[in-house]
Write a protein that holds these residues in place. Sequence first.
Motif, PDB file in Angstrom:
ATOM      1  N   ALA A  90       0.639  -1.091   0.171  1.00 44.98           N
ATOM      2  CA  ALA A  90      -0.066  -0.089   0.072  1.00 44.98           C
ATOM      3  C   ALA A  90       0.845   1.303   0.013  1.00 44.98           C
ATOM      4  CB  ALA A  90      -1.037  -0.019   1.350  1.00 44.98           C
ATOM      5  N   ASP A  91       0.305   2.134  -0.796  1.00 48.23           N
ATOM      6  CA  ASP A  91       1.127   3.569  -0.717  1.00 48.23           C
ATOM      7  C   ASP A  91       0.880   4.550   0.338  1.00 48.23           C
ATOM      8  OD1 ASP A  91       2.831   2.538  -2.825  1.00 48.23           O
ATOM      9  OD2 ASP A  91       1.355   3.395  -4.399  1.00 48.23           O
ATOM     10  N   ARG A  92      -0.739   4.386   0.678  1.00 47.58           N
ATOM     11  CA  ARG A  92      -1.167   5.260   1.542  1.00 47.58           C
ATOM     12  C   ARG A  92      -2.063   4.451   2.546  1.00 47.58           C
ATOM     13  NH1 ARG A  92      -2.865  10.783  -1.044  1.00 47.58           N
ATOM     14  NH2 ARG A  92      -4.699  10.605   0.167  1.00 47.58           N
ATOM     15  N   VAL A  93      -1.684   4.677   3.857  1.00 44.59           N
ATOM     16  CA  VAL A  93      -2.381   3.989   4.741  1.00 44.59           C
ATOM     17  C   VAL A  93      -2.914   4.934   5.902  1.00 44.59           C
ATOM     18  CG1 VAL A  93      -1.985   2.256   6.655  1.00 44.59           C
ATOM     19  CG2 VAL A  93      -0.649   1.908   4.712  1.00 44.59           C
ATOM     20  N   TYR A  94      -4.132   4.786   6.125  1.00 45.31           N
ATOM     21  CA  TYR A  94      -4.927   5.633   7.112  1.00 45.31           C
ATOM     22  C   TYR A  94      -4.972   4.854   8.271  1.00 45.31           C
ATOM     23  CZ  TYR A  94      -5.954   8.914   3.114  1.00 45.31           C
ATOM     24  OH  TYR A  94      -5.717   9.629   2.177  1.00 45.31           O
ATOM     25  N   PHE A  95      -4.979   5.835   9.625  1.00 43.26           N
ATOM     26  CA  PHE A  95      -5.366   5.414  10.906  1.00 43.26           C
ATOM     27  C   PHE A  95      -6.373   6.210  11.518  1.00 43.26           C
ATOM     28  CE2 PHE A  95      -4.424   5.795  15.430  1.00 43.26           C
ATOM     29  CZ  PHE A  95      -4.558   4.321  15.593  1.00 43.26           C
ATOM     30  N   TRP A  96      -7.381   5.395  12.046  1.00 43.04           N
ATOM     31  CA  TRP A  96      -8.585   6.089  12.361  1.00 43.04           C
ATOM     32  C   TRP A  96      -8.459   6.008  13.904  1.00 43.04           C
ATOM     33  CZ3 TRP A  96     -13.627   3.505  13.764  1.00 43.04           C
ATOM     34  CH2 TRP A  96     -14.641   4.387  14.135  1.00 43.04           C
TER      35      TRP A  96
ATOM     36  N   GLY B 123     -18.776  13.075  34.152  1.00 43.71           N
ATOM     37  CA  GLY B 123     -19.899  12.015  33.716  1.00 43.71           C
ATOM     38  C   GLY B 123     -20.471  11.903  32.429  1.00 43.71           C
ATOM     39  N   THR B 124     -20.046  13.009  31.600  1.00 40.58           N
ATOM     40  CA  THR B 124     -20.226  13.273  29.996  1.00 40.58           C
ATOM     41  C   THR B 124     -19.419  12.589  29.452  1.00 40.58           C
ATOM     42  OG1 THR B 124     -20.828  15.783  30.822  1.00 40.58           O
ATOM     43  CG2 THR B 124     -20.764  15.492  28.591  1.00 40.58           C
ATOM     44  N   GLN B 125     -20.090  11.951  28.271  1.00 37.27           N
ATOM     45  CA  GLN B 125     -19.281  11.073  27.448  1.00 37.27           C
ATOM     46  C   GLN B 125     -18.496  12.031  26.156  1.00 37.27           C
ATOM     47  OE1 GLN B 125     -21.474   7.988  25.284  1.00 37.27           O
ATOM     48  NE2 GLN B 125     -19.796   7.449  24.204  1.00 37.27           N
ATOM     49  N   GLN B 126     -17.547  11.992  26.188  1.00 37.85           N
ATOM     50  CA  GLN B 126     -16.368  12.805  25.332  1.00 37.85           C
ATOM     51  C   GLN B 126     -16.006  11.852  24.144  1.00 37.85           C
ATOM     52  OE1 GLN B 126     -15.692  16.093  25.780  1.00 37.85           O
ATOM     53  NE2 GLN B 126     -17.226  15.941  27.418  1.00 37.85           N
ATOM     54  N   ARG B 127     -15.853  12.179  23.181  1.00 36.45           N
ATOM     55  CA  ARG B 127     -15.304  11.602  22.021  1.00 36.45           C
ATOM     56  C   ARG B 127     -14.183  12.337  20.992  1.00 36.45           C
ATOM     57  NH1 ARG B 127     -18.632   8.540  17.238  1.00 36.45           N
ATOM     58  NH2 ARG B 127     -16.900   7.565  16.327  1.00 36.45           N
ATOM     59  N   GLU B 128     -13.155  11.727  20.980  1.00 34.96           N
ATOM     60  CA  GLU B 128     -12.192  12.251  20.000  1.00 34.96           C
ATOM     61  C   GLU B 128     -11.909  11.494  18.830  1.00 34.96           C
ATOM     62  OE1 GLU B 128      -8.388  12.833  22.216  1.00 34.96           O
ATOM     63  OE2 GLU B 128      -9.441  13.585  23.981  1.00 34.96           O
ATOM     64  N   ASP B 129     -12.225  12.008  17.750  1.00 41.87           N
ATOM     65  CA  ASP B 129     -12.232  10.971  16.439  1.00 41.87           C
ATOM     66  C   ASP B 129     -11.481  11.729  15.372  1.00 41.87           C
ATOM     67  OD1 ASP B 129     -12.863   9.560  14.578  1.00 41.87           O
ATOM     68  OD2 ASP B 129     -14.852  10.121  14.104  1.00 41.87           O
ATOM     69  N   ARG B 130     -10.479  11.190  14.779  1.00 41.78           N
ATOM     70  CA  ARG B 130      -9.669  11.875  13.688  1.00 41.78           C
ATOM     71  C   ARG B 130      -9.107  10.574  12.929  1.00 41.78           C
ATOM     72  NH1 ARG B 130      -4.759  13.162  17.792  1.00 41.78           N
ATOM     73  NH2 ARG B 130      -3.239  11.669  17.047  1.00 41.78           N
TER      74      ARG B 130
END
Length: 106
Positions: A75-81, A91-98
């Motif tokens: 593979a030439d381009r590999v993405y990481f999620w 107690g609030t749910q937090q989400r980091e997504d990139r």
Amino acid sequence: MNPHHITAPPEATKSADVNGQDLSLFHRKHSHHRRRKWILWMIGLLVLWLAGVMIYQTHKPLPAGISYESPVYTADRVYFWHDLTYQDQSGTQQREDRSDLFGQCA
């Protein structure tokens, strides 16, 4: 003290050999030697058992469907999620997504 209970005098309870020497020290030494020998045997058996368990656990076959070997891909381009979901202190749910592209620096 029970009047019907007869005890031997202390001299009669001592072990003696044919020469009249006290054997109680001899028996104590051999008792200690037997106990030490027994303890060493138990430690040896424990070590052998642990070694057997370790060898079995490292060489046992995996369950069906666990061991999988895929073909080699290039593979030439590999993405990481990156997805990090957690609860903060309130107690609030937090989400980091990139999504990151590996090899951008190269």
